[in-house]
Design a protein around this motif. Structure first.
Motif, PDB file in Angstrom:
ATOM      1  N   THR A  90      75.840  19.547  -1.312  1.00 35.66           N
ATOM      2  CA  THR A  90      76.037  18.192  -1.842  1.00 35.66           C
ATOM      3  C   THR A  90      74.955  17.239  -1.358  1.00 35.66           C
ATOM      4  OG1 THR A  90      78.393  18.641  -1.643  1.00 35.66           O
ATOM      5  CG2 THR A  90      77.767  16.386  -2.174  1.00 35.66           C
ATOM      6  N   VAL A  91      74.391  16.505  -2.307  1.00 36.18           N
ATOM      7  CA  VAL A  91      73.442  15.440  -1.982  1.00 36.18           C
ATOM      8  C   VAL A  91      74.148  14.121  -2.286  1.00 36.18           C
ATOM      9  CG1 VAL A  91      71.165  14.455  -2.449  1.00 36.18           C
ATOM     10  CG2 VAL A  91      71.526  16.932  -2.705  1.00 36.18           C
ATOM     11  N   ALA A  92      74.283  13.268  -1.267  1.00 34.45           N
ATOM     12  CA  ALA A  92      74.968  11.978  -1.428  1.00 34.45           C
ATOM     13  C   ALA A  92      73.945  10.863  -1.315  1.00 34.45           C
ATOM     14  CB  ALA A  92      76.032  11.832  -0.345  1.00 34.45           C
ATOM     15  N   ILE A  93      73.890   9.993  -2.330  1.00 32.06           N
ATOM     16  CA  ILE A  93      72.881   8.913  -2.353  1.00 32.06           C
ATOM     17  C   ILE A  93      73.583   7.576  -2.554  1.00 32.06           C
ATOM     18  CG2 ILE A  93      70.796   8.042  -3.477  1.00 32.06           C
ATOM     19  CD1 ILE A  93      70.236  10.856  -4.513  1.00 32.06           C
ATOM     20  N   ASP A  94      73.436   6.690  -1.579  1.00 31.47           N
ATOM     21  CA  ASP A  94      74.007   5.343  -1.708  1.00 31.47           C
ATOM     22  C   ASP A  94      72.893   4.313  -1.759  1.00 31.47           C
ATOM     23  OD1 ASP A  94      76.727   6.078  -1.631  1.00 31.47           O
ATOM     24  OD2 ASP A  94      76.636   6.308   0.550  1.00 31.47           O
ATOM     25  N   GLY A  95      73.267   3.094  -2.130  1.00 32.29           N
ATOM     26  CA  GLY A  95      72.310   1.995  -2.110  1.00 32.29           C
ATOM     27  C   GLY A  95      72.693   0.929  -3.122  1.00 32.29           C
ATOM     28  N   PRO A  96      72.039  -0.250  -3.016  1.00 30.96           N
ATOM     29  CA  PRO A  96      72.374  -1.377  -3.880  1.00 30.96           C
ATOM     30  C   PRO A  96      71.818  -1.240  -5.300  1.00 30.96           C
ATOM     31  CG  PRO A  96      70.581  -1.968  -2.415  1.00 30.96           C
ATOM     32  CD  PRO A  96      70.995  -0.578  -2.030  1.00 30.96           C
ATOM     33  N   LYS A 109      68.226   4.531  -7.109  1.00 28.95           N
ATOM     34  CA  LYS A 109      69.138   5.662  -6.851  1.00 28.95           C
ATOM     35  C   LYS A 109      69.297   6.579  -8.039  1.00 28.95           C
ATOM     36  CE  LYS A 109      73.044   3.477  -6.573  1.00 28.95           C
ATOM     37  NZ  LYS A 109      72.800   2.082  -6.869  1.00 28.95           N
ATOM     38  N   GLY A 110      69.521   5.976  -9.203  1.00 27.57           N
ATOM     39  CA  GLY A 110      69.813   6.773 -10.402  1.00 27.57           C
ATOM     40  C   GLY A 110      68.645   7.678 -10.754  1.00 27.57           C
ATOM     41  N   THR A 111      67.436   7.113 -10.754  1.00 24.46           N
ATOM     42  CA  THR A 111      66.241   7.904 -11.088  1.00 24.46           C
ATOM     43  C   THR A 111      66.046   9.013 -10.064  1.00 24.46           C
ATOM     44  OG1 THR A 111      65.289   5.875 -11.930  1.00 24.46           O
ATOM     45  CG2 THR A 111      63.790   7.714 -11.625  1.00 24.46           C
TER      46      THR A 111
END
Ligand code: CDP
Length: 206
Positions: A4-10, A15-17
């Motif tokens: 699993t790769v978890a990506i957070d941020g505003p 993030k999406g790209t």
């Protein structure tokens, strides 16, 4: 294989790209969790109760092209403060995180709440001004003519709501790689994310 790769941020940090490029590179499935909140937010604009809408959410609703508007983004961040809404969306996200074949999830609380055991974790950010300019350009391409100042105000309002809420506030997880993309091209940001996932044991697709 489970990874699993978890990506957070505003908002509009990239993030999406990054999430889509990482998913493609490793052959993993991708879930943009913001779409869950956007879908619930859009239903509330039509008069639905947010908690009932979250409990009954049909994944088909995530494909609605209208979810990308600025109005829906604001509605999403308003429903996202409701703990019952977040609880209703939790199982779906956790199950996705552990699907076989690998998964990338991007959002605000993936590393901190949804799946803290994710093998690779990132917090992608950029200055509010840079993010507003990126989002302004995206919206303009879609025919939305709001001004840069208005988009900056929207970004700041959502940042404040997302990081100050009590339920799962947005914050970098302790083990997450902090990636500030303010001065990076998208290629540099994607390369840095891929290098981090490989360092954590992700194996690129053949
Ligand atoms: O694309 P953008 O970053 O502008 O927004 P998004 O990721 O689609 O998320 C829309 C809103 O949903 C955010 O402002 C958050 O309030 C909320 N959200 C959340 O609370 N938790 C997540 N995991 C994803 C989104």
């Amino acid at each position: 294989m489970v990874f699993t790769v978890a990506i957070d941020g505003p908002a509009a940090a990239g993030k999406g790209t990054i999430a889509r490029a990482v998913a493609e590179h490793f052959g993993f499935a991708h879930l943009d969790t913001g779409l869950l909140y956007r879908a619930v937010g859009a239903l509330t604009l039509d008069g639905a109760d947010p908690v009932a809408a979250a409990r009954a959410l049909d994944p088909i609703a995530l494909e609605d092209g209208r979810l990308r508007t600025a109005e829906v983004a604001q509605a999403a961040s308003r429903v996202a403060v409701i703990a019952e809404v977040r609880a209703a969306l939790l199982d779906f996200q956790r199950a996705f995180a552990r699907r076989s074949g690998g998964a990338v999830l991007d959002g605000r609380d993936i590393c901190t709440v949804i799946y803290p055991d994710a093998e690779a974790q990132l917090f992608v950010t950029a200055s509010a001004e840079v993010r507003a300019e990126r989002r302004w350009k995206e919206l303009r391409e879609k025919g939305d003519d709001r001004s840069l100042a208005e988009v900056l105000e929207d970004v700041r309002a959502r940042d404040a709501r997302d990081s100050e809420r009590e339920a799962a506030p947005m914050r970098p997880a302790d083990g997450a790689l902090l990636l500030d993309t303010s001065e990076m091209s998208i290629e540099e940001a994607v390369d840095a994310a891929i290098a981090h996932v490989e360092a954590k044991g992700g194996i690129p697709r053949a």
